[in-house]
Structure formats: C-alpha cells, structure tokens
Design an enzyme around this catalytic site. Structure first.
Site, mmCIF file in Angstrom:
data_model
loop_
_atom_site.group_PDB
_atom_site.id
_atom_site.type_symbol
_atom_site.label_atom_id
_atom_site.label_comp_id
_atom_site.label_asym_id
_atom_site.label_seq_id
_atom_site.Cartn_x
_atom_site.Cartn_y
_atom_site.Cartn_z
ATOM 1 N N SER A 61 -67.681 -8.112 -39.599
ATOM 2 C CA SER A 61 -68.521 -7.912 -40.599
ATOM 3 C C SER A 61 -67.844 -8.337 -42.512
ATOM 4 C CB SER A 61 -69.446 -6.738 -40.366
ATOM 5 O OG SER A 61 -68.237 -6.005 -40.722
ATOM 6 N N LYS A 102 -67.708 -2.443 -47.427
ATOM 7 C CA LYS A 102 -69.104 -3.417 -47.550
ATOM 8 C C LYS A 102 -69.158 -3.827 -49.075
ATOM 9 C CE LYS A 102 -70.761 -3.022 -42.975
ATOM 10 N NZ LYS A 102 -70.485 -3.989 -41.614
#
Length: 256
Positions: A61, A102
């Site tokens: 991701s 993230k």
C-alpha cells in the site's frame, strides 16, 4: 698502534630504550583508539535502540516508497510532532487494530479533497506528490472536501488504488481520520533493501514546516567510525612495534 677497528659499538642502551618506549606508546594509542571506537560503536547502537523501532511492511500500500516485505526504521515520536507529508506507523482499532504505515496528508483544521487535475488538494492548494507511482492520479476515485478535526490526521497510502486508508473509512464516525495519539513512530528510512532515507515531502512545504529527519545518519556514522577505530587501533600496536624493531635493527647494523 694505528690499527683501530672500523666497526664501532652501538651506544649502550639505544635499542633497549627506543624499542620498548615506542612499543608502550603504540600500545597506549592503540588502546585509546579501541576504547573510543567501542564507545562510538556501542553508543550508536544503544542510542538507535532507544530512538528507533524496526518494522516489516506486509503490504504494497506504500509502493513505490516502501514495498511489501521491506524493513523500515521508524523514530519514536509523540503524535503532536507529526506534520504533513510524514510517513507514520500507527494503530487504530477501527483500522484492524494492527500497526499500519501510511502518509499524513492533512492535519487538524485542514480540508482535503481529490481530485482536480488528478492531484490532491489541501486547503485549496494542489499538492505535488513525486513519490506516487509514475503517471498515476492522486486517487483512483475522487472524494469531496473532508475537514480534519483538531487533534486528528488524514492518512493515505502512496499506492492509492489498493491502499485501505482514510478514503476507505470516510463513512466511519471519525470520517476516516485517526487521532494523533495513535501514532507510534515516524518512518525515517528503508533499511532492507538498502533504499536509505525517505525523500522529504516537499510538496507540502507551502502549507507549513516539514518534519526534520531523525538522527539516523549520525548514528550510522558513529557506528562506522567506531568500527574503523576498533580495527585500526587493534592493528596499529603490532605494526608500530614491528616498525620500531626494524628501525632499531637498522640503527645497530648501520654503525661503522
């Protein structure tokens, strides 16, 4: 009478004094170098263990910045110190209650949306994001302006098509945001493979100050310098003593 020998005798004690004295000096310098090297080597590792935490990233991701299976070092920080553009490790029960990695794209008080001209907008400003996959838009699907509550963060993965990030939680009670207190660390570098320090997220600079890199480079230099001093110091004494003995022998055999 008149038959003096052409071979003289070396001054008494010359070899005996010079050799041992040089050897003692060499051993002192060697010991000092090794001791200093141990301080730098062990101190660098100890300081690093206090400041940094290692993680293995299980998903893609965050590609291409961080790939699946990459090992990263993240500096322990207080969530209050996190700024736009930081790549952070956090844990939130609504996001599976496991450590996740993230990028922070908006902080409390910001309004974030996507996508005009394929770019993310924060407070009405288009953000240049060179860390995204080449040729890819900032989001696979757009979203309307989200105002981030104070004390919270809006986070996205760098691989926006597959990342389960704030956009996947927009309907949650917190509107996809995460509390600053959920942040455990800020990623400084990818250490395996040896990609090095993460590039600075300069696209966010217009919105406010960016975070400064942690002391990882300094720690690495300290460890490397320690290794050099330990090896060099250990080798210096025998080499210096051998050179002193060689000079002493030449001094004795060279007298006429």
């Amino acid at each position: 009478m008149g038959g003096e020998s052409t071979t003289g005798t070396a001054p008494r004690g010359r070899g005996a004094t010079t050799g041992p004295a040089a050897g003692r000096t060499a051993r002192r310098l060697s010991g000092l170098a090794v001791a200093l090297g141990m301080v730098l080597f062990l101190g660098g590792f100890a300081w690093g263990a206090v400041l940094y935490r290692p993680y293995t990233v299980p998903t893609d991701s965050m590609t291409p910045t961080i790939g699946a299976g990459d090992r990263i070092l993240a500096q322990r920080v207080d969530g209050a110190d996190v700024r736009r553009g930081d790549v952070v490790v956090f844990k939130d029960a609504a996001w599976a209650d496991a450590p996740m990695v993230k990028r922070v794209v908006a902080v409390g008080g910001d309004t974030v949306s996507c996508c005009e001209d394929g770019k993310l907008e924060v407070n009405g400003k288009e953000i240049d994001e060179p860390y995204l996959p080449a040729g890819k838009a900032a989001e696979a699907s757009g979203f309307a302006g989200v105002t981030v509550p104070e004390g919270r963060l809006f986070l996205l993965g760098d691989e926006r098509r597959t990342s389960l990030d704030s956009t996947a939680h927009l309907t949650d009670a917190a509107g996809g945001t995460v509390a600053r207190s959920a942040v455990d660390a800020r990623v400084d570098a990818v250490v395996w493979p040896l990609d090095g320090m993460l590039p600075r997220p300069s696209g966010f600079a217009e919105l406010g100050a960016l975070s400064s890199p942690g002391p990882l480079r300094l720690l690495v230099r300290a460890v490397v310098a320690g290794v050099v001093l330990i090896l060099g110091g250990a080798a210096y004494a025998p080499l210096a003593e051998r050179a002193a003995r060689t000079r002493a022998r030449k001094g004795v055999t060279g007298v006429r």
